[in-house]
Scaffold this motif. Structure first.
Motif, PDB file in Angstrom:
ATOM      1  N   SER A   3      33.520  55.944 116.112  1.00 28.29           N
ATOM      2  CA  SER A   3      34.092  56.921 115.192  1.00 28.29           C
ATOM      3  C   SER A   3      33.912  56.533 113.732  1.00 28.29           C
ATOM      4  N   SER A   4      33.627  55.247 113.471  1.00 24.97           N
ATOM      5  CA  SER A   4      33.567  54.804 112.089  1.00 24.97           C
ATOM      6  C   SER A   4      32.483  53.745 111.869  1.00 24.97           C
ATOM      7  N   PHE A   5      31.799  53.881 110.722  1.00 25.73           N
ATOM      8  CA  PHE A   5      30.856  52.870 110.249  1.00 25.73           C
ATOM      9  C   PHE A   5      31.307  52.383 108.864  1.00 25.73           C
ATOM     10  N   PHE A   6      32.592  52.259 108.684  1.00 24.13           N
ATOM     11  CA  PHE A   6      33.206  51.836 107.430  1.00 24.13           C
ATOM     12  C   PHE A   6      32.682  50.452 107.027  1.00 24.13           C
ATOM     13  N   TYR A   7      32.007  50.365 105.871  1.00 22.98           N
ATOM     14  CA  TYR A   7      31.469  49.121 105.326  1.00 22.98           C
ATOM     15  C   TYR A   7      30.520  48.384 106.285  1.00 22.98           C
ATOM     16  N   ALA A  27      30.200  59.899 114.928  1.00 26.70           N
ATOM     17  CA  ALA A  27      31.147  59.240 114.012  1.00 26.70           C
ATOM     18  C   ALA A  27      31.557  60.177 112.873  1.00 26.70           C
ATOM     19  N   SER A  28      32.762  59.968 112.366  1.00 26.33           N
ATOM     20  CA  SER A  28      33.258  60.785 111.260  1.00 26.33           C
ATOM     21  C   SER A  28      33.266  60.023 109.933  1.00 26.33           C
ATOM     22  N   PHE A  34      26.565  51.661 103.254  1.00 25.13           N
ATOM     23  CA  PHE A  34      25.507  50.814 102.697  1.00 25.13           C
ATOM     24  C   PHE A  34      25.869  50.310 101.291  1.00 25.13           C
ATOM     25  N   PHE A  35      27.125  50.261 100.994  1.00 22.75           N
ATOM     26  CA  PHE A  35      27.579  49.860  99.668  1.00 22.75           C
ATOM     27  C   PHE A  35      27.026  48.491  99.265  1.00 22.75           C
ATOM     28  N   ASN A  36      26.465  48.418  98.061  1.00 22.72           N
ATOM     29  CA  ASN A  36      25.978  47.169  97.483  1.00 22.72           C
ATOM     30  C   ASN A  36      24.926  46.464  98.348  1.00 22.72           C
ATOM     31  N   CYS A  37      24.111  47.256  99.031  1.00 21.19           N
ATOM     32  CA  CYS A  37      22.946  46.683  99.723  1.00 21.19           C
ATOM     33  C   CYS A  37      21.856  46.567  98.670  1.00 21.19           C
ATOM     34  N   ASP A  38      21.904  45.501  97.907  1.00 22.37           N
ATOM     35  CA  ASP A  38      21.062  45.421  96.720  1.00 22.37           C
ATOM     36  C   ASP A  38      19.621  45.007  97.003  1.00 22.37           C
ATOM     37  N   SER A  39      19.230  44.946  98.289  1.00 17.34           N
ATOM     38  CA  SER A  39      17.827  44.755  98.662  1.00 17.34           C
ATOM     39  C   SER A  39      17.242  46.027  99.285  1.00 17.34           C
ATOM     40  N   LEU A  40      18.082  47.022  99.514  1.00 16.21           N
ATOM     41  CA  LEU A  40      17.645  48.252 100.173  1.00 16.21           C
ATOM     42  C   LEU A  40      16.739  49.061  99.249  1.00 16.21           C
ATOM     43  N   VAL A  41      15.522  49.382  99.737  1.00 14.79           N
ATOM     44  CA  VAL A  41      14.533  50.079  98.923  1.00 14.79           C
ATOM     45  C   VAL A  41      14.232  51.477  99.452  1.00 14.79           C
ATOM     46  N   THR A  42      14.046  51.619 100.754  1.00 13.87           N
ATOM     47  CA  THR A  42      13.655  52.915 101.317  1.00 13.87           C
ATOM     48  C   THR A  42      14.521  53.288 102.517  1.00 13.87           C
ATOM     49  N   ILE A  43      14.716  54.596 102.646  1.00 12.82           N
ATOM     50  CA  ILE A  43      15.457  55.165 103.773  1.00 12.82           C
ATOM     51  C   ILE A  43      14.604  56.264 104.372  1.00 12.82           C
ATOM     52  N   GLY A  44      14.431  56.245 105.678  1.00 16.47           N
ATOM     53  CA  GLY A  44      13.575  57.202 106.372  1.00 16.47           C
ATOM     54  C   GLY A  44      14.175  58.587 106.490  1.00 16.47           C
ATOM     55  N   ASP A  45      13.522  59.417 107.270  1.00 15.62           N
ATOM     56  CA  ASP A  45      13.933  60.807 107.480  1.00 15.62           C
ATOM     57  C   ASP A  45      15.136  60.895 108.423  1.00 15.62           C
ATOM     58  N   ASP A  46      15.928  61.942 108.236  1.00 17.79           N
ATOM     59  CA  ASP A  46      16.980  62.338 109.178  1.00 17.79           C
ATOM     60  C   ASP A  46      18.040  61.263 109.428  1.00 17.79           C
ATOM     61  N   ILE A  47      18.285  60.415 108.446  1.00 20.00           N
ATOM     62  CA  ILE A  47      19.190  59.283 108.703  1.00 20.00           C
ATOM     63  C   ILE A  47      20.580  59.731 109.163  1.00 20.00           C
ATOM     64  N   PHE A  48      21.136  60.766 108.543  1.00 19.14           N
ATOM     65  CA  PHE A  48      22.440  61.292 108.955  1.00 19.14           C
ATOM     66  C   PHE A  48      22.352  62.743 109.427  1.00 19.14           C
ATOM     67  N   ALA A  49      21.172  63.223 109.701  1.00 20.86           N
ATOM     68  CA  ALA A  49      20.998  64.635 110.073  1.00 20.86           C
ATOM     69  C   ALA A  49      21.823  64.978 111.313  1.00 20.86           C
ATOM     70  N   ASP A  50      22.457  66.142 111.256  1.00 19.76           N
ATOM     71  CA  ASP A  50      23.213  66.694 112.379  1.00 19.76           C
ATOM     72  C   ASP A  50      24.368  65.807 112.836  1.00 19.76           C
ATOM     73  N   CYS A  51      24.929  65.041 111.916  1.00 16.12           N
ATOM     74  CA  CYS A  51      26.167  64.312 112.201  1.00 16.12           C
ATOM     75  C   CYS A  51      27.312  65.298 111.973  1.00 16.12           C
ATOM     76  N   ALA A  52      27.540  66.128 112.956  1.00 11.93           N
ATOM     77  CA  ALA A  52      28.432  67.283 112.801  1.00 11.93           C
ATOM     78  C   ALA A  52      29.881  66.899 112.550  1.00 11.93           C
ATOM     79  N   ASN A  53      30.304  65.707 112.957  1.00 12.25           N
ATOM     80  CA  ASN A  53      31.689  65.284 112.772  1.00 12.25           C
ATOM     81  C   ASN A  53      31.911  64.492 111.489  1.00 12.25           C
ATOM     82  N   ALA A  54      30.845  64.144 110.794  1.00 17.21           N
ATOM     83  CA  ALA A  54      30.977  63.327 109.585  1.00 17.21           C
ATOM     84  C   ALA A  54      31.822  64.039 108.540  1.00 17.21           C
ATOM     85  N   ASN A  55      32.798  63.318 107.980  1.00 10.61           N
ATOM     86  CA  ASN A  55      33.629  63.913 106.924  1.00 10.61           C
ATOM     87  C   ASN A  55      33.874  62.953 105.764  1.00 10.61           C
TER      88      ASN A  55
END
Length: 189
Positions: A3-7, A27-28, A34-55
């Protein structure tokens, strides 16, 4: 089910996220995922697509200082969202490219205000807000960016839109606005 991916990935050294990482997830809560992921450069397609419960995507990518690229349909079909937080991309000054249909079909979101108010964004795909049928305000959405064009379909079927105040204010690099950009926005100011 989860239900959660908090931090969950915050402060990690992750450099890229592949396609469909959370697509269709039940998950909602993605608060600071991804807070302060200071090495993160690229994110692919559809990463959160159709997460109907996300709020909750509070500060989801905040302080990802090297992030340059978001793929297509990042949040498309997130019908549980009624608003996206304006701090979602704070501190991502190198974010220069976002793909097509980023928020397409987020049919319950009522505003997309001050989202990309930083200088890095220069390229976006078509149909960013396509079928966001409840969205009424787009205040300052792209102000102070480095966009060179607003592509076709950006506001397709945004039939509730009434306010585009400061939409592209101080975007001195803008050269091209597509045909029929606001054609479905019959009540636009």
């Amino acid at each position: 089910s989860v239900s959660s991916f908090f931090y969950t990935f915050s402060h990690s050294s992750i450099q890229s996220i592949g396609n469909s990482a959370f697509e269709g997830c039940n998950a909602s809560n993605f608060d600071h995922v991804f807070f302060n992921c200071d090495s993160l450069v690229t994110i692919g397609d559809d990463i959160f697509a159709d997460c109907a419960n996300a709020n909750n995507f509070n500060a989801a990518f905040s302080s990802c200082s090297l992030l340059t690229t978001l793929g297509d349909r990042t949040f498309a079909g997130c019908i549980g969202m009624t608003s996206f937080p304006t701090d979602m991309f704070s501190g991502t000054n190198n974010l220069s490219t976002v793909g097509s249909e980023m928020f397409a079909g987020c049919s319950n979101v009522t505003s997309f205000n001050s989202f990309f108010s930083f200088a890095g964004l220069d390229t976006m795909g078509d149909g960013m807000f396509r079928n966001c049928t409840s969205a009424q305000t787009f205040i300052g959405t792209f102000q102070f960016t480095s966009l060179t064009a607003i592509p076709s379909g950006t506001f397709d079927n945004c039939t509730a839109a009434t306010n585009f105040t400061n939409l592209i204010r101080s975007t001195s690099t803008l050269q091209t606005v597509s045909n029929d950009l606001f054609s479905d926005c019959t009540l636009a100011n």
